[in-house]
Design a protein around this motif. Sequence first.
Motif, PDB file in Angstrom:
ATOM      1  N   GLU A 127       1.050  -1.176  -0.053  1.00 47.63           N
ATOM      2  CA  GLU A 127       0.217  -0.049  -0.105  1.00 47.63           C
ATOM      3  C   GLU A 127       0.900   1.366   0.002  1.00 47.63           C
ATOM      4  OE1 GLU A 127      -3.688   1.864   2.508  1.00 47.63           O
ATOM      5  OE2 GLU A 127      -3.149  -0.116   2.562  1.00 47.63           O
ATOM      6  N   CYS A 128       0.954   2.146  -1.110  1.00 44.23           N
ATOM      7  CA  CYS A 128       1.601   3.124  -1.217  1.00 44.23           C
ATOM      8  C   CYS A 128       1.026   4.409  -1.426  1.00 44.23           C
ATOM      9  CB  CYS A 128       2.698   3.045  -2.160  1.00 44.23           C
ATOM     10  SG  CYS A 128       2.212   2.826  -3.792  1.00 44.23           S
ATOM     11  N   HIS A 129       1.322   5.370  -0.925  1.00 42.02           N
ATOM     12  CA  HIS A 129       0.851   6.745  -1.274  1.00 42.02           C
ATOM     13  C   HIS A 129       1.992   7.796  -1.459  1.00 42.02           C
ATOM     14  CE1 HIS A 129      -2.740   5.354   0.767  1.00 42.02           C
ATOM     15  NE2 HIS A 129      -1.945   4.842   1.520  1.00 42.02           N
ATOM     16  N   ARG A 130       1.424   8.683  -2.606  1.00 43.33           N
ATOM     17  CA  ARG A 130       2.409   9.807  -2.728  1.00 43.33           C
ATOM     18  C   ARG A 130       1.716  11.259  -2.398  1.00 43.33           C
ATOM     19  NH1 ARG A 130       4.157   5.708  -6.432  1.00 43.33           N
ATOM     20  NH2 ARG A 130       6.401   6.110  -6.608  1.00 43.33           N
ATOM     21  N   PHE A 131       2.196  12.179  -1.898  1.00 39.56           N
ATOM     22  CA  PHE A 131       1.663  13.399  -1.369  1.00 39.56           C
ATOM     23  C   PHE A 131       2.769  14.564  -1.356  1.00 39.56           C
ATOM     24  CE2 PHE A 131       2.610  10.675   2.270  1.00 39.56           C
ATOM     25  CZ  PHE A 131       3.103  11.499   3.165  1.00 39.56           C
ATOM     26  N   ALA A 132       2.055  15.693  -1.746  1.00 40.94           N
ATOM     27  CA  ALA A 132       2.955  17.087  -1.651  1.00 40.94           C
ATOM     28  C   ALA A 132       3.160  17.472  -0.327  1.00 40.94           C
ATOM     29  CB  ALA A 132       2.225  18.063  -2.410  1.00 40.94           C
ATOM     30  N   VAL A 133       4.402  17.875  -0.012  1.00 38.39           N
ATOM     31  CA  VAL A 133       4.765  18.596   1.107  1.00 38.39           C
ATOM     32  C   VAL A 133       5.109  19.878   1.080  1.00 38.39           C
ATOM     33  CG1 VAL A 133       5.990  18.434   3.042  1.00 38.39           C
ATOM     34  CG2 VAL A 133       5.345  16.401   2.124  1.00 38.39           C
ATOM     35  N   ALA A 134       4.577  20.827   1.304  1.00 38.99           N
ATOM     36  CA  ALA A 134       4.593  22.226   1.047  1.00 38.99           C
ATOM     37  C   ALA A 134       6.133  22.698   1.448  1.00 38.99           C
ATOM     38  CB  ALA A 134       3.635  23.134   1.340  1.00 38.99           C
ATOM     39  N   GLU A 135       6.181  22.354   2.569  1.00 40.08           N
ATOM     40  CA  GLU A 135       7.621  22.753   3.565  1.00 40.08           C
ATOM     41  C   GLU A 135       8.852  22.399   2.447  1.00 40.08           C
ATOM     42  OE1 GLU A 135       5.076  21.045   5.160  1.00 40.08           O
ATOM     43  OE2 GLU A 135       4.479  22.731   6.084  1.00 40.08           O
ATOM     44  N   ILE A 136       8.758  21.122   1.975  1.00 40.18           N
ATOM     45  CA  ILE A 136      10.159  20.885   1.144  1.00 40.18           C
ATOM     46  C   ILE A 136       9.870  20.998  -0.289  1.00 40.18           C
ATOM     47  CG2 ILE A 136      10.966  19.232   2.803  1.00 40.18           C
ATOM     48  CD1 ILE A 136       9.653  16.936   1.111  1.00 40.18           C
ATOM     49  N   GLY A 137       8.585  21.414  -0.879  1.00 41.95           N
ATOM     50  CA  GLY A 137       8.377  21.800  -2.281  1.00 41.95           C
ATOM     51  C   GLY A 137       8.553  20.621  -2.949  1.00 41.95           C
ATOM     52  N   GLN A 138       8.123  19.327  -2.555  1.00 42.24           N
ATOM     53  CA  GLN A 138       8.295  18.048  -3.339  1.00 42.24           C
ATOM     54  C   GLN A 138       7.214  17.006  -2.896  1.00 42.24           C
ATOM     55  OE1 GLN A 138      12.449  16.874  -3.141  1.00 42.24           O
ATOM     56  NE2 GLN A 138      11.950  15.087  -4.479  1.00 42.24           N
ATOM     57  N   SER A 139       7.057  16.061  -3.515  1.00 44.90           N
ATOM     58  CA  SER A 139       6.228  15.006  -3.158  1.00 44.90           C
ATOM     59  C   SER A 139       7.217  14.079  -2.208  1.00 44.90           C
ATOM     60  CB  SER A 139       5.628  14.271  -4.369  1.00 44.90           C
ATOM     61  OG  SER A 139       4.680  14.848  -5.049  1.00 44.90           O
ATOM     62  N   VAL A 140       6.389  13.309  -1.665  1.00 42.26           N
ATOM     63  CA  VAL A 140       6.864  12.419  -0.407  1.00 42.26           C
ATOM     64  C   VAL A 140       6.269  10.978  -0.819  1.00 42.26           C
ATOM     65  CG1 VAL A 140       7.259  11.535   1.991  1.00 42.26           C
ATOM     66  CG2 VAL A 140       7.461  14.036   1.280  1.00 42.26           C
ATOM     67  N   PHE A 141       7.144   9.918  -0.614  1.00 45.97           N
ATOM     68  CA  PHE A 141       6.405   8.594  -1.077  1.00 45.97           C
ATOM     69  C   PHE A 141       6.246   7.801   0.298  1.00 45.97           C
ATOM     70  CE2 PHE A 141       7.730   4.078  -0.971  1.00 45.97           C
ATOM     71  CZ  PHE A 141       6.946   3.747  -1.911  1.00 45.97           C
ATOM     72  N   LYS A 142       5.270   7.234   0.669  1.00 44.59           N
ATOM     73  CA  LYS A 142       5.389   6.419   1.808  1.00 44.59           C
ATOM     74  C   LYS A 142       4.566   4.978   1.435  1.00 44.59           C
ATOM     75  CE  LYS A 142       3.281   5.677   6.552  1.00 44.59           C
ATOM     76  NZ  LYS A 142       2.553   4.564   6.421  1.00 44.59           N
ATOM     77  N   GLY A 143       5.529   4.165   1.545  1.00 45.73           N
ATOM     78  CA  GLY A 143       4.955   2.633   1.346  1.00 45.73           C
ATOM     79  C   GLY A 143       5.071   1.688   2.316  1.00 45.73           C
ATOM     80  N   ASP A 144       3.849   0.965   2.803  1.00 50.38           N
ATOM     81  CA  ASP A 144       3.866  -0.264   3.641  1.00 50.38           C
ATOM     82  C   ASP A 144       3.826  -1.477   2.745  1.00 50.38           C
ATOM     83  OD1 ASP A 144       3.600   1.317   6.085  1.00 50.38           O
ATOM     84  OD2 ASP A 144       1.578   1.990   5.268  1.00 50.38           O
ATOM     85  N   PHE A 145       5.175  -2.309   3.036  1.00 48.73           N
ATOM     86  CA  PHE A 145       5.016  -3.319   2.152  1.00 48.73           C
ATOM     87  C   PHE A 145       5.118  -4.658   3.365  1.00 48.73           C
ATOM     88  CE2 PHE A 145       7.497  -0.232  -0.012  1.00 48.73           C
ATOM     89  CZ  PHE A 145       7.427  -0.739  -1.218  1.00 48.73           C
ATOM     90  N   ASP A 146       4.324  -5.635   2.899  1.00 44.70           N
ATOM     91  CA  ASP A 146       4.107  -6.924   3.843  1.00 44.70           C
ATOM     92  C   ASP A 146       5.021  -7.709   2.705  1.00 44.70           C
ATOM     93  OD1 ASP A 146       2.370  -6.012   5.671  1.00 44.70           O
ATOM     94  OD2 ASP A 146       0.635  -6.810   4.789  1.00 44.70           O
ATOM     95  N   LEU A 147       6.009  -8.550   3.234  1.00 48.26           N
ATOM     96  CA  LEU A 147       7.098  -9.327   2.615  1.00 48.26           C
ATOM     97  C   LEU A 147       7.060 -10.972   3.093  1.00 48.26           C
ATOM     98  CD1 LEU A 147       9.677  -6.633   2.536  1.00 48.26           C
ATOM     99  CD2 LEU A 147       8.191  -7.049   0.824  1.00 48.26           C
TER     100      LEU A 147
END
Length: 168
Positions: A119-139
């Motif tokens: 399950e992954c999400h990408r979202f904008a973070v204004a403070e760094i002026g860039q998108s951030v990736f967060k992924g939860d991996f079950d392996l």
Amino acid sequence: MKKQFIMTLMGPETPGLMRILAEKTHARQGIWLKSKISHLEGQCAGIIKIETDEQQVEALQQELKAVAGLQVVYPVAEDSAPSQSKELQLTIESRDRPGLIKDISNIFDGYDVSVTNLECHRFAVAEIGQSVFKGDFDLMTPADIDLDSLVAELEELDLRVIKNTVDG
């Protein structure tokens, strides 16, 4: 005699869809052993392991396949020898960039790690002026995996890796 099969499904998210599938399964004396259903942007996708009487399988599969608007596939299950493995959950965070999932997957492949859920999400973070990736991996990993090496190699990609759970 009981028989089990896997059903994968995909189609538009509609009210009552799970109820319809469950009712059709129940009417053929079937039960859901395991299921994973996800909804995203008006679409539904899922995988369900079903058990029913052997003489009911074909009729049940045809009825489930006939649900309007739904694409249903019954993959052929192959018996596989049980392997020595363990479950691992990782959360990976990073500044987003093209090819990030590919790079992570290449590292997993080098350690014979299978992704069982992502399950992954990408979202904008204004403070760094860039998108951030967060992924939860079950392996699913080999039992003898060098976890420290895996994490170190992932961190070389400038990722933050959080080990959530190690089973066994």
